[in-house]
Motif scaffolding. Sequence first.
Motif, PDB file in Angstrom:
ATOM      1  N   VAL A 172       0.912  -1.311  -0.044  1.00  0.00           N
ATOM      2  CA  VAL A 172      -0.120  -0.018   0.117  1.00  0.00           C
ATOM      3  C   VAL A 172       0.848   1.232   0.044  1.00  0.00           C
ATOM      4  CG1 VAL A 172      -1.622   1.524   1.155  1.00  0.00           C
ATOM      5  CG2 VAL A 172      -1.877  -1.008   1.135  1.00  0.00           C
TER       6      VAL A 172
ATOM      7  N   GLU B 287       2.679   1.623  -3.404  1.00  0.00           N
ATOM      8  CA  GLU B 287       1.983   2.057  -4.493  1.00  0.00           C
ATOM      9  C   GLU B 287       1.348   3.634  -4.296  1.00  0.00           C
ATOM     10  OE1 GLU B 287      -0.112  -2.318  -5.097  1.00  0.00           O
ATOM     11  OE2 GLU B 287      -1.417  -0.731  -4.389  1.00  0.00           O
ATOM     12  N   GLN B 288       0.986   4.030  -2.925  1.00  0.00           N
ATOM     13  CA  GLN B 288       1.263   5.395  -2.887  1.00  0.00           C
ATOM     14  C   GLN B 288       2.095   6.134  -3.392  1.00  0.00           C
ATOM     15  OE1 GLN B 288      -0.005   5.647   1.239  1.00  0.00           O
ATOM     16  NE2 GLN B 288      -2.160   4.831   0.828  1.00  0.00           N
TER      17      GLN B 288
ATOM     18  N   LEU C 177       2.094   6.427  -7.191  1.00  0.00           N
ATOM     19  CA  LEU C 177       1.059   7.374  -7.610  1.00  0.00           C
ATOM     20  C   LEU C 177       1.516   8.789  -7.449  1.00  0.00           C
ATOM     21  CD1 LEU C 177      -2.163   5.659  -6.229  1.00  0.00           C
ATOM     22  CD2 LEU C 177      -1.124   5.671  -8.736  1.00  0.00           C
TER      23      LEU C 177
ATOM     24  N   LEU D  32      -1.350  -3.281  -9.433  1.00  0.00           N
ATOM     25  CA  LEU D  32      -1.462  -2.779  -7.951  1.00  0.00           C
ATOM     26  C   LEU D  32      -2.591  -3.395  -7.290  1.00  0.00           C
ATOM     27  CD1 LEU D  32      -1.508   1.010  -9.265  1.00  0.00           C
ATOM     28  CD2 LEU D  32       0.452  -0.524  -8.833  1.00  0.00           C
TER      29      LEU D  32
ATOM     30  N   HIS E   1      -6.013   2.456  -6.197  1.00  0.00           N
ATOM     31  CA  HIS E   1      -4.685   2.646  -6.680  1.00  0.00           C
ATOM     32  C   HIS E   1      -4.664   2.144  -8.108  1.00  0.00           C
ATOM     33  CE1 HIS E   1      -2.607   2.017  -2.344  1.00  0.00           C
ATOM     34  NE2 HIS E   1      -3.623   3.146  -2.418  1.00  0.00           N
TER      35      HIS E   1
ATOM     36  N   TRP F 137      -3.981   4.677 -10.926  1.00  0.00           N
ATOM     37  CA  TRP F 137      -2.754   4.777 -12.008  1.00  0.00           C
ATOM     38  C   TRP F 137      -3.520   4.705 -13.797  1.00  0.00           C
ATOM     39  CZ3 TRP F 137       2.087   5.226 -12.443  1.00  0.00           C
ATOM     40  CH2 TRP F 137       2.776   4.687 -13.418  1.00  0.00           C
TER      41      TRP F 137
ATOM     42  N   MET G 188      -2.676  12.044  -0.589  1.00  0.00           N
ATOM     43  CA  MET G 188      -1.871  10.920  -1.116  1.00  0.00           C
ATOM     44  C   MET G 188      -0.821  11.328  -2.225  1.00  0.00           C
ATOM     45  SD  MET G 188      -3.092   7.354  -3.012  1.00  0.00           S
ATOM     46  CE  MET G 188      -4.385   7.078  -1.926  1.00  0.00           C
TER      47      MET G 188
END
Length: 371
Positions: free
Chosen positions: A193, A196-197, A200, A221, A226, A230, A270
């Motif tokens: 998590v 992936e944040q 992004l 992802l 997410h 993306w 985020m």
Amino acid sequence: MPHTPEPDEDNVDTVTPPQPVFHVEQALLGALLLDPHRLDDVNGIAADSFSTAAHAALYAAISTLPRPDPAKHAKNTTWLDRVLATALEEARGLTASYLHALVQVCPWPRHAPAYARMVEAEHARRRLLTAAERLVHTVHDASLPHPVQTALAEADALAAVVDDIANRFPPRSGVLPRTPAPPPTAADDTEAVEEEQLLLATATARPDDIDAVRWLLPDDLTMPLHAGLWQCLTTLARRDEPIDPVTVLWEAQQRGLLDDGREPGEVLRMLAEPAGSVGHWAERALRRSLLATAEHTGRRVEAYAGDSANTPFQLVAGARRALADIAAVRTRWQHAAGATPPQQRRAAPATRAGPPTTTAAHAARPTRATR
């Protein structure tokens, strides 16, 4: 028929419960003990094709000992005694009474080739199950220094087993396993998590780098939000439209990503915290996706091979379809690994306890992520 032994009796008759292949093996061994010359009609199996050590030892003995004269064999048990003595070296629980019982339970000795084909089919299923279990185990082995390479090697080993079974049992078109494929394992990975944040946010801050990681797909992802964000980023980049947290948020709204009640401010926060490089985080995400795909492929094949109602033809068709998923991710991984500079392939950062809330924390994050 074989007698029912006491629980503490060391005897090969103790099988609880006996599977159908056990009775097939008994019929085949009985046919060969009664008419050893029928071994010429048996193809495609070896001692390790049998489901028990006792049956494997008997088949090995039958296969290696010189065959008796048919006329003498019909009058005495000399050859049977030699088979028993040889097999006892590998299976201590064998008895002369069990060999005689095998002869008695064989319905038609001339059906030995059919029995052998059944034994071969069951052995193929066990081989496939073992190879799939090894693949799943590899994905979860945290001690491996190169998990992707090892998982791909196990996938290749699984594919080799499938090819061998296909050569023995050519698949029929359109015949798939009746067994439902298991659902993908739900992702619950705090590190995934966080990474992936960061991907992004960094792609939002450096949109010019998005085109270089076209091999990363939304499905790679772990979280739907997410994946959706993306897709927003790649769509905006493809349209050559302005990219910043606000434009991405607006695109997310147009795609219904906020329909679950998620606060827009949460998405903006985020996307406003970049660190490291887009290529690094994208490769980390793809690596995770490849391993997840390998695990799901292994579990699918496990489910197919674990269902004894599936024929070898169905197992081959189902396994090949499952392995195709790994092949697709593998191709993208090869592009990613070849395109990412070596210095960007580094370990993941330590898992954060929570999002930074101070200016110092924002300043510290790039240093931690790139060290």
